[in-house]
Design an enzyme around this catalytic site. Structure first.
Site, mmCIF file in Angstrom:
data_model
loop_
_atom_site.group_PDB
_atom_site.id
_atom_site.type_symbol
_atom_site.label_atom_id
_atom_site.label_comp_id
_atom_site.label_asym_id
_atom_site.label_seq_id
_atom_site.Cartn_x
_atom_site.Cartn_y
_atom_site.Cartn_z
ATOM 1 N N CYS A 115 3.348 -1.356 -4.197
ATOM 2 C CA CYS A 115 3.524 -2.379 -3.172
ATOM 3 C C CYS A 115 3.279 -3.769 -3.756
ATOM 4 O O CYS A 115 4.121 -4.285 -4.473
ATOM 5 C CB CYS A 115 2.631 -2.080 -1.959
ATOM 6 S SG CYS A 115 3.134 -2.989 -0.466
ATOM 7 N N HIS A 210 3.745 3.377 -0.521
ATOM 8 C CA HIS A 210 2.347 3.733 -0.792
ATOM 9 C C HIS A 210 2.214 5.236 -1.031
ATOM 10 O O HIS A 210 1.887 5.992 -0.109
ATOM 11 C CB HIS A 210 1.463 3.300 0.375
ATOM 12 C CG HIS A 210 1.200 1.839 0.412
ATOM 13 N ND1 HIS A 210 0.096 1.262 -0.180
ATOM 14 C CD2 HIS A 210 1.934 0.819 0.942
ATOM 15 C CE1 HIS A 210 0.138 -0.050 -0.002
ATOM 16 N NE2 HIS A 210 1.250 -0.341 0.677
ATOM 17 N N GLU A 212 -0.103 6.838 -2.299
ATOM 18 C CA GLU A 212 -1.466 7.312 -2.047
ATOM 19 C C GLU A 212 -1.678 7.719 -0.593
ATOM 20 O O GLU A 212 -2.690 8.364 -0.265
ATOM 21 C CB GLU A 212 -2.489 6.238 -2.459
ATOM 22 C CG GLU A 212 -2.726 5.129 -1.462
ATOM 23 C CD GLU A 212 -1.644 4.051 -1.436
ATOM 24 O OE1 GLU A 212 -1.784 3.093 -0.651
ATOM 25 O OE2 GLU A 212 -0.656 4.169 -2.203
#
Length: 230
Positions: A115, A210, A212
């Site tokens: 990002c 993202h 994660e």
């Protein structure tokens, strides 16, 4: 190398953060980042903002670098006037993370920008950003949205994820002009650049979403493999 590679992840630097009975300045990182590194087979180390002069020495001790998401990049870094919709600057993070990226590129250390990290990579190499786009987060503040990204055939990213995938997303800025030597390697359905890479021998990739926050570990596993081989 032998053993699990050491992957450094940049962090936030936040004033007056509260947890338990404490209210202190804190270097912090959402747990999804180190957990993703660990799930991908790496060892995670946090890299809080420091003097940019120490970036090369820091990168020299690492096998791979992740530049995490976070606040908007200061538009002055890419020669633009600040839009009213651009967030407050984070000068310590900008300076430190740009230095980390520059050091990783110079050393050939595998690098993943997530990002904001992808945007900083683009800016470091002379690119610019769109300061506001709609439709790339959920309508509610702090809630991740989902949308599909499509890989560009023949790219490093397409080798990692050859099919269109739905990804967790939360951003309101995006790549405009690509930085020197960067190639767009994935796009959203509206044409927004969703991944960039630097073709050549060294492993360099930025993703606008993202990972994660999702279950797909392929991008981080690719970084860990590259770090193991370096």
């Amino acid at each position: 190398m032998t053993g699990r590679p050491l992957i450094g992840v940049s962090t936030y630097l936040e004033a007056r953060t509260r947890w338990g009975r404490w209210e202190l300045d804190a270097a912090l990182l959402p747990a999804g980042y180190p957990l993703l590194v660990q799930r991908a087979g790496g060892l995670a180390a946090m890299l809080p903002p420091d003097d940019p002069a120490h970036a090369a020495a820091t990168v020299a001790r690492l096998d791979g670098v992740v530049i995490a998401g976070g606040p908007d990049v200061d538009p002055s870094r890419y020669g633009a006037e600040r839009s009213p919709r651009t967030g407050s600057p984070a000068p310590e993070r900008d300076a430190w993370e740009l230095a980390l990226i520059e050091a990783a590129l110079a050393a050939g250390t595998p690098l993943l920008g997530i990002c904001r990290g992808m945007q900083l990579l683009n800016v470091l190499l002379g690119g610019t950003l769109v300061q506001h786009i709609d439709g790339h987060d959920a309508a509610e503040v702090g809630v991740f949205g989902q949308h599909t990204v499509k890989p560009v055939p023949g790219t490093r990213y397409a080798e990692v994820a050859p099919e269109p995938v739905s990804v967790p997303t939360y951003h309101h800025q995006a790549v405009d002009r690509l930085g020197a030597g960067l190639l767009a390697s994935a796009h959203a359905e509206d044409g927004t650049v969703e991944a960039v890479e630097r073709p050549g021998g060294h492993w360099v990739l930025g993703v606008q979403w993202h990972p994660e926050m999702g279950e797909d570990v392929r991008v981080m596993k690719a970084l860990v493999r590259a770090a193991s081989a370096s």
